[in-house]
Design a protein around this motif. Structure first.
Motif, PDB file in Angstrom:
ATOM      1  N   MET A   1      20.841  14.341  93.606  1.00 42.55           N
ATOM      2  CA  MET A   1      21.494  13.136  93.110  1.00 42.55           C
ATOM      3  C   MET A   1      22.824  13.500  92.449  1.00 42.55           C
ATOM      4  SD  MET A   1      20.122  10.458  90.254  1.00 42.55           S
ATOM      5  CE  MET A   1      18.471  10.572  90.891  1.00 42.55           C
ATOM      6  N   ALA A   2      22.804  14.575  91.678  1.00 45.72           N
ATOM      7  CA  ALA A   2      24.021  15.012  91.005  1.00 45.72           C
ATOM      8  C   ALA A   2      25.107  15.369  92.006  1.00 45.72           C
ATOM      9  CB  ALA A   2      23.709  16.202  90.105  1.00 45.72           C
ATOM     10  N   GLU A   3      24.724  16.007  93.114  1.00 43.48           N
ATOM     11  CA  GLU A   3      25.715  16.380  94.126  1.00 43.48           C
ATOM     12  C   GLU A   3      26.378  15.131  94.720  1.00 43.48           C
ATOM     13  OE1 GLU A   3      26.898  19.181  94.965  1.00 43.48           O
ATOM     14  OE2 GLU A   3      25.516  20.644  94.065  1.00 43.48           O
ATOM     15  N   LEU A   4      25.566  14.097  94.977  1.00 40.70           N
ATOM     16  CA  LEU A   4      26.116  12.861  95.533  1.00 40.70           C
ATOM     17  C   LEU A   4      27.086  12.217  94.538  1.00 40.70           C
ATOM     18  CD1 LEU A   4      22.941  11.292  97.188  1.00 40.70           C
ATOM     19  CD2 LEU A   4      24.979  12.146  98.346  1.00 40.70           C
ATOM     20  N   ILE A   5      26.682  12.193  93.269  1.00 40.21           N
ATOM     21  CA  ILE A   5      27.534  11.578  92.252  1.00 40.21           C
ATOM     22  C   ILE A   5      28.826  12.380  92.107  1.00 40.21           C
ATOM     23  CG2 ILE A   5      27.704  11.141  89.758  1.00 40.21           C
ATOM     24  CD1 ILE A   5      24.794  10.294  89.819  1.00 40.21           C
ATOM     25  N   LYS A   6      28.709  13.672  92.236  1.00 41.66           N
ATOM     26  CA  LYS A   6      29.895  14.524  92.157  1.00 41.66           C
ATOM     27  C   LYS A   6      30.898  14.150  93.253  1.00 41.66           C
ATOM     28  CE  LYS A   6      31.306  19.325  92.581  1.00 41.66           C
ATOM     29  NZ  LYS A   6      30.917  20.725  92.450  1.00 41.66           N
ATOM     30  N   GLU A   7      30.390  13.960  94.472  1.00 45.53           N
ATOM     31  CA  GLU A   7      31.256  13.554  95.585  1.00 45.53           C
ATOM     32  C   GLU A   7      31.890  12.192  95.311  1.00 45.53           C
ATOM     33  OE1 GLU A   7      29.511  13.359  99.511  1.00 45.53           O
ATOM     34  OE2 GLU A   7      28.566  15.318  99.121  1.00 45.53           O
ATOM     35  N   GLN A   8      31.054  11.261  94.819  1.00 49.13           N
ATOM     36  CA  GLN A   8      31.556   9.907  94.571  1.00 49.13           C
ATOM     37  C   GLN A   8      32.630   9.918  93.489  1.00 49.13           C
ATOM     38  OE1 GLN A   8      28.015   7.680  93.654  1.00 49.13           O
ATOM     39  NE2 GLN A   8      27.235   7.774  95.747  1.00 49.13           N
ATOM     40  N   PHE A   9      32.414  10.679  92.437  1.00 47.82           N
ATOM     41  CA  PHE A   9      33.411  10.766  91.369  1.00 47.82           C
ATOM     42  C   PHE A   9      34.688  11.434  91.865  1.00 47.82           C
ATOM     43  CE2 PHE A   9      30.472  10.447  87.373  1.00 47.82           C
ATOM     44  CZ  PHE A   9      30.404   9.090  87.582  1.00 47.82           C
ATOM     45  N   ALA A  10      34.544  12.420  92.752  1.00 52.96           N
ATOM     46  CA  ALA A  10      35.716  13.121  93.272  1.00 52.96           C
ATOM     47  C   ALA A  10      36.664  12.139  93.959  1.00 52.96           C
ATOM     48  CB  ALA A  10      35.282  14.212  94.244  1.00 52.96           C
ATOM     49  N   ARG A  11      36.099  11.091  94.577  1.00 48.80           N
ATOM     50  CA  ARG A  11      36.921  10.112  95.285  1.00 48.80           C
ATOM     51  C   ARG A  11      37.835   9.333  94.345  1.00 48.80           C
ATOM     52  NH1 ARG A  11      31.896   7.629  98.230  1.00 48.80           N
ATOM     53  NH2 ARG A  11      31.094   9.584  99.041  1.00 48.80           N
ATOM     54  N   VAL A  12      37.490   9.256  93.071  1.00 45.36           N
ATOM     55  CA  VAL A  12      38.370   8.542  92.152  1.00 45.36           C
ATOM     56  C   VAL A  12      39.096   9.518  91.225  1.00 45.36           C
ATOM     57  CG1 VAL A  12      36.944   6.478  92.215  1.00 45.36           C
ATOM     58  CG2 VAL A  12      36.599   8.167  90.399  1.00 45.36           C
ATOM     59  N   GLY A  13      39.019  10.794  91.539  1.00 40.81           N
ATOM     60  CA  GLY A  13      39.770  11.781  90.771  1.00 40.81           C
ATOM     61  C   GLY A  13      39.044  12.307  89.548  1.00 40.81           C
ATOM     62  N   ILE A  14      37.723  12.141  89.512  1.00 39.62           N
ATOM     63  CA  ILE A  14      36.974  12.719  88.400  1.00 39.62           C
ATOM     64  C   ILE A  14      36.235  13.948  88.913  1.00 39.62           C
ATOM     65  CG2 ILE A  14      35.138  12.368  86.705  1.00 39.62           C
ATOM     66  CD1 ILE A  14      35.784   9.366  86.845  1.00 39.62           C
ATOM     67  N   GLU A  15      36.491  15.062  88.247  1.00 33.05           N
ATOM     68  CA  GLU A  15      35.869  16.297  88.703  1.00 33.05           C
ATOM     69  C   GLU A  15      34.596  16.542  87.899  1.00 33.05           C
ATOM     70  OE1 GLU A  15      36.738  20.989  88.622  1.00 33.05           O
ATOM     71  OE2 GLU A  15      38.480  19.668  88.355  1.00 33.05           O
ATOM     72  N   ILE A  16      33.541  16.923  88.603  1.00 33.04           N
ATOM     73  CA  ILE A  16      32.243  17.111  87.939  1.00 33.04           C
ATOM     74  C   ILE A  16      31.764  18.549  88.111  1.00 33.04           C
ATOM     75  CG2 ILE A  16      29.779  16.525  88.135  1.00 33.04           C
ATOM     76  CD1 ILE A  16      31.268  14.378  86.735  1.00 33.04           C
ATOM     77  N   THR A  17      31.302  19.140  87.039  1.00 27.28           N
ATOM     78  CA  THR A  17      30.622  20.427  87.127  1.00 27.28           C
ATOM     79  C   THR A  17      29.148  20.172  86.847  1.00 27.28           C
ATOM     80  OG1 THR A  17      32.579  21.315  86.075  1.00 27.28           O
ATOM     81  CG2 THR A  17      30.703  22.822  86.342  1.00 27.28           C
ATOM     82  N   ILE A  18      28.319  20.542  87.810  1.00 26.81           N
ATOM     83  CA  ILE A  18      26.887  20.270  87.646  1.00 26.81           C
ATOM     84  C   ILE A  18      26.208  21.446  86.958  1.00 26.81           C
ATOM     85  CG2 ILE A  18      24.716  19.866  88.867  1.00 26.81           C
ATOM     86  CD1 ILE A  18      26.423  18.567  91.084  1.00 26.81           C
ATOM     87  N   ILE A  19      25.447  21.139  85.937  1.00 27.60           N
ATOM     88  CA  ILE A  19      24.659  22.176  85.263  1.00 27.60           C
ATOM     89  C   ILE A  19      23.207  21.739  85.278  1.00 27.60           C
ATOM     90  CG2 ILE A  19      24.255  23.376  83.080  1.00 27.60           C
ATOM     91  CD1 ILE A  19      27.220  22.867  82.463  1.00 27.60           C
ATOM     92  N   SER A  20      22.361  22.515  85.969  1.00 28.12           N
ATOM     93  CA  SER A  20      20.960  22.099  86.061  1.00 28.12           C
ATOM     94  C   SER A  20      20.072  23.077  85.319  1.00 28.12           C
ATOM     95  CB  SER A  20      20.533  21.989  87.523  1.00 28.12           C
ATOM     96  OG  SER A  20      20.407  23.264  88.078  1.00 28.12           O
ATOM     97  N   ALA A  21      18.942  22.570  84.902  1.00 30.21           N
ATOM     98  CA  ALA A  21      17.973  23.400  84.180  1.00 30.21           C
ATOM     99  C   ALA A  21      16.596  22.790  84.354  1.00 30.21           C
ATOM    100  CB  ALA A  21      18.329  23.471  82.700  1.00 30.21           C
ATOM    101  N   ASP A  22      15.557  23.551  84.042  1.00 32.75           N
ATOM    102  CA  ASP A  22      14.211  22.987  84.121  1.00 32.75           C
ATOM    103  C   ASP A  22      14.094  21.847  83.103  1.00 32.75           C
ATOM    104  OD1 ASP A  22      12.047  24.261  81.799  1.00 32.75           O
ATOM    105  OD2 ASP A  22      14.083  25.024  81.957  1.00 32.75           O
ATOM    106  N   THR A  23      13.118  20.985  83.314  1.00 31.49           N
ATOM    107  CA  THR A  23      13.034  19.752  82.536  1.00 31.49           C
ATOM    108  C   THR A  23      13.063  19.986  81.027  1.00 31.49           C
ATOM    109  OG1 THR A  23      11.702  18.886  84.318  1.00 31.49           O
ATOM    110  CG2 THR A  23      11.749  17.614  82.306  1.00 31.49           C
ATOM    111  N   LYS A  24      12.279  20.959  80.571  1.00 28.61           N
ATOM    112  CA  LYS A  24      12.198  21.193  79.128  1.00 28.61           C
ATOM    113  C   LYS A  24      13.550  21.611  78.545  1.00 28.61           C
ATOM    114  CE  LYS A  24       8.091  20.410  77.603  1.00 28.61           C
ATOM    115  NZ  LYS A  24       7.865  19.475  76.527  1.00 28.61           N
ATOM    116  N   THR A  25      14.228  22.505  79.239  1.00 28.01           N
ATOM    117  CA  THR A  25      15.531  22.969  78.774  1.00 28.01           C
ATOM    118  C   THR A  25      16.514  21.801  78.759  1.00 28.01           C
ATOM    119  OG1 THR A  25      15.045  25.072  79.814  1.00 28.01           O
ATOM    120  CG2 THR A  25      17.326  24.690  79.174  1.00 28.01           C
ATOM    121  N   HIS A  26      16.476  21.024  79.852  1.00 28.26           N
ATOM    122  CA  HIS A  26      17.354  19.877  79.992  1.00 28.26           C
ATOM    123  C   HIS A  26      17.137  18.890  78.838  1.00 28.26           C
ATOM    124  CE1 HIS A  26      19.626  16.742  82.007  1.00 28.26           C
ATOM    125  NE2 HIS A  26      18.598  15.933  81.893  1.00 28.26           N
TER     126      HIS A  26
END
Lengths: 523, 332
Positions: free
Chosen positions: A373-398
């Protein structure tokens, strides 16, 4: 040690283990009484199990399937039907004194599973004990209830600390436990005796195996309420639910939209779509990230997200787009007229320019299972000039990062969206009303008008007036965008109607097998 | 000899202490705490409020200074108390013991099977040393034993359970089936255990085969075998009475040495077959940050490995007098 004695020692060890393994499971074998369908429509239903703990109000694990198993054994004053609260252990109730007092008139034909009569004392005890030792799952806290008084043999008056119209459902949902059993229990969490699962509910726990994750519930013959449709409910663990369903190992399962075709045209199966009350939201840190304090930027984020694409690609269509007013379309107080942010990248870019930004960049924190989901949102944001860095972690850490506000944008998914709209207070007015910022809240967000509306709706007992107030609340939230609901999932369940067809959804929950009324005769 | 035994015991105690300390520190280095739930899986809604979270942290003493928690933990462990699981609401020791039985069942069965088969194949290879039989066995078994047990488990699951429907998909027993007598139940348990045991045994087979082969070869070169042959004893008698009995010693020692490692392997296989042993529990306990349970499981596995090593040490000395002599010269 000679070779021979070594060998015999070895054989002895093997023997001991084989007998142990076989023995372990022989315990509880004797509960298999002779088959006798009696008055029940269906003899046995098998459902997907797994270990969710001993279903006493204090020992089950803090997960949905654990809590709803508890509910089969323990009744509450009110119960949840498709449409709302219905009288249960209380045959009648009155909200009096401007919402400060609740008068419950109890049924007098109720007995506990051990044969003891159910009394008003039990109700008083349940609330007092339950507030002293909070249940694993309870919506009440000591701050809510001032006193519980017995008026006469079958009436109990509960006085609230302050008028609050969510309280009726929270009080009504509190489990009633037997005084004669729990009064001597000091550490309820560690009380795992058979008496810990004595309730007044329609089913008795007759077997539970922790390692295997199996439960057996049998209908309680002296149950006061509607006749049980099912004599025995078995929960058995499955590794792959669909395979188990097709092999007949279980009688009800969730099914992914891709597999619907297998069942759609077959009359032997019935498919139901679940109400969309489980959702994902994009949360926004407005406290530490200056750019995000700008409403234009937040609105731009909503316009930039193509919810339909997320729904199609991740849920295969089985979801409902998020409402900017937060409450989902399946919520009783949903306002359909809030500002509608159709996907519109041009508008998003325009809004960003208005605020003087041409390019922005954020960190997006997600739990590992939401990376797609994050990857898709990253692409969508890129289209309007917003750059996203995705940081993922296991649920507890998150979760712990969110809790410490260590994020700019983050995605979190959870249930409970169908509940009392008071969760809006926790999320958006936490600081003002309770003095402590809610862990779940929109940090750095504050809107005085919203806060006062949220307080007003809490004290408004007229349902229509409350609806109006909540509509206003949703309008403000949709304009301010303190967070972005992405979508609410509405998965499918499939079952064999000729085996059993009594399944129903509670008005605020998305699972058929969790509803108590699913197992009982309906008028 | 006595001196050596003592120093060994001290070594084991020090190792155990280090393990206990690491067991305590490592889980706490992971971010997140056991009672914080914000994100959930669908249908798995969690119901703790912030107030409850604080209450539980206090109840379990998790808000005390870390050093205090450590001292408390140490003093409890020494008394054999592993504490109460935060999630399962039960003493850790009970949870572990009940599952350990299943893990041991798999491990012991696969040790027996792989040892017997490995030994037989090893003997055949040794007897026909350098012939085509030997070469084929050697090659195939080495390849086979290089497949990780969980991968083999998955393949077995797809082919024999999902595909051919010969074995159950998961679990250790048919739930709520009615058995006419105890034997049917035993058979049902065995039926469920076949695939996991095969997966574990096959991975182990290569090792026992090689060991058996080498051991038999060295025995075959001994004088007494030549004497036996010269006396005209039958092949079966020579192998049965003289070769196997003497070649078995190093194999038995090896069995004890490898027990520890096998428990590790079993954990992976259990996850594949949803077998109710320690494996699933270990995974779950880490995901939910159940500190006492994590500590308990790792401690149990460590003690198991250390005990197996110690037993192997002892047995080695007992059965092979040469070791004793060597160690005497060592310590001089």
């Amino acid at each position: 040690m000679s070779k021979r004695s070594l060998l015999s020692l070895f054989l002895l060890i093997i023997f001991v283990f084989v007998t142990m393994v076989v023995d372990v499971d022989l315990i509880g074998q004797n509960v298999f009484a002779a088959e006798n369908t009696g008055d029940y429509a269906v003899n046995t239903i098998r459902l997907s199990g797994g270990d969710y703990g001993y279903p006493s109000p204090y020992a089950h694990y803090p997960r949905g399937p654990g809590g709803y198993k508890r509910n089969l054994i323990f009744d509450s004053l009110l119960e949840k039907s498709e449409d709302g609260l219905i009288p249960w252990l209380a045959r009648d109730y009155q909200v009096i004194n401007g919402g400060k007092d609740y008068l419950f008139t109890l049924r007098d034909d109720v007995v506990w599973h051990d044969g003891e009569p159910f009394t008003a004392e039990d109700v008083k005890f349940s609330f007092e004990y339950g507030l002293e030792h909070p249940l694993v799952w309870s919506d009440l806290s000591k701050d809510d209830i001032e006193s519980v008084a017995i008026i006469n043999d079958n009436q109990v008056l509960i006085t609230a600390v302050s008028a609050n119209c969510s309280l009726l459902s929270n009080i009504g949902n509190q489990r009633i436990i037997p005084e004669h059993i729990w009064k001597d229990v000091d550490v309820p969490k560690e009380y795992n005796e058979p008496a810990a699962v004595v309730g007044t509910g329609p089913y008795i726990l007759t077997d539970y195996n922790k390692e295997h994750g199996t439960y057996r519930f049998d209908a309680f013959e002296d149950f006061w309420g509607p006749q049980q449709n099912i004599k025995t409910i078995l929960f058995v663990p499955v590794s792959e639910a669909i395979l188990a369903f097709e092999k007949g190992e279980i009688d009800l399962t969730d099914v992914s939209p891709d597999l619907l075709g297998r069942y759609e045209s077959n009359p032997a199966y019935k498919i139901v779509q679940q109400p969309a009350l489980w959702g994902y939201r994009l949360i926004i840190n407005m406290k530490d990230v200056d750019v995000l304090k700008d409403k234009n930027v937040r609105q731009a984020l909503v316009y930039a997200i193509d919810q339909q694409e997320l729904i199609e690609k991740i849920e295969r269509g089985a979801a409902v787009a998020g409402s900017a007013g937060i409450l989902p379309p399946d919520h009783v107080y949903y306002n359909p007229d809030v500002k509608n942010y159709q996907y519109n990248p041009d508008k998003a870019r325009e809004l960003l320019q208005e605020s003087g930004y041409t390019s922005l960049s954020f960190e997006l924190k997600v739990p590992t299972q939401s990376v797609r989901m994050a990857e898709l949102i990253k692409e969508q944001f890129a289209r309007v000039g917003i750059e996203i860095t995705i940081i993922s972690a296991d649920t507890k850490t998150h979760d712990s990062r969110i809790n410490k506000n260590e994020y700019e944008l983050a995605i979190t998914g959870h249930g409970g969206w169908g509940g009392e709209p008071d969760y809006l207070i926790d999320r958006f007015a936490g600081e003002e009303l309770t003095g402590t910022p809610s862990a779940l809240g929109a940090v750095g967000y504050n809107n005085e008008q919203l806060n006062s509306l949220l307080i007003q709706q809490k004290e408004e007992f007229n349902s229509e007036n409350r609806r109006k107030l909540l509509y206003q609340v949703q309008t403000i939230l949709a304009e301010d965008v303190p967070e972005i609901p992405l979508y609410y999932t509405s998965g499918y369940s499939v079952y064999r109607p000729e085996k059993y067809d009594g399944w129903m959804f509670m008005y605020d929950h998305h699972s058929l097998s969790h509803s108590k009324l699913s197992y009982l005769e309906r008028k | 000899m006595k001196k050596r035994g003592k120093s060994r015991i001290v070594e084991y105690i020090v190792t155990l202490l280090i393990i206990i300390t690491l067991n305590f520190i490592l889980p706490r280095l992971m971010p997140g705490d056991p009672f914080l739930f914000l994100s959930t899986d669908q249908g798995q809604d969690v119901m703790y409020s912030e107030e409850q979270r604080q209450q539980y942290l206090e109840y379990y003493g998790l808000n005390k200074p870390i050093i205090e928690q450590y001292v408390l933990y140490l003093s409890k462990v020494i008394r054999g108390d592993m504490g109460l699981s935060l999630y399962y609401n039960e003493p850790v020791i009970n949870i572990i013991l009940r599952r350990l039985v299943w893990t041991f069942f798999l491990v012991i069965m696969s040790v027996i099977i792989s040892t017997i088969i490995g030994m037989i194949l090893g003997s055949i290879s040794a007897w026909h040393r350098n012939s085509w039989v030997d070469k084929i066995l050697y090659f195939k078994l080495i390849i086979l034993s290089e497949i990780p047990s969980f991968l083999l488990g998955l393949i077995l699951l797809f082919v024999f359970a999902a595909g051919l429907n010969l074995f159950p998909l998961s679990g250790a027993i048919t739930h709520y089936a009615e058995f006419d007598n105890g034997w049917e139940k035993v058979i049902d348990v065995l039926h469920h255990a076949v695939l996991p045991i095969i997966a574990l045994s096959v991975t182990r087979l290569g090792g026992t085969y090689l060991l058996g082969r080498n051991s038999v070869i060295s025995v075959l070169n001994k004088d007494y075998i030549r004497t036996g042959r010269a006396k005209g004893l039958s092949k079966v008698r020579i192998i049965g009475n003289y070769v196997i009995r003497n070649a078995l010693l190093p194999v038995i020692t090896q069995v004890f040495l490898s027990l520890g490692g096998l428990v590790g392997g079993a954990i992976l296989v259990e996850n594949v077959f949803a077998y109710p042993g320690l494996g699933h529990l270990m995974r779950e306990s880490v995901m939910i940050r159940d500190y006492p349970l994590i500590q308990g499981i790792f401690l149990t596995v460590s003690i198991f490995v250390l005990t197996a090593n110690y037993l192997a040490d002892l047995i080695y000395v007992k059965v092979d007098p040469r070791i004793k002599n060597n160690s005497d010269t060592e310590s001089q």
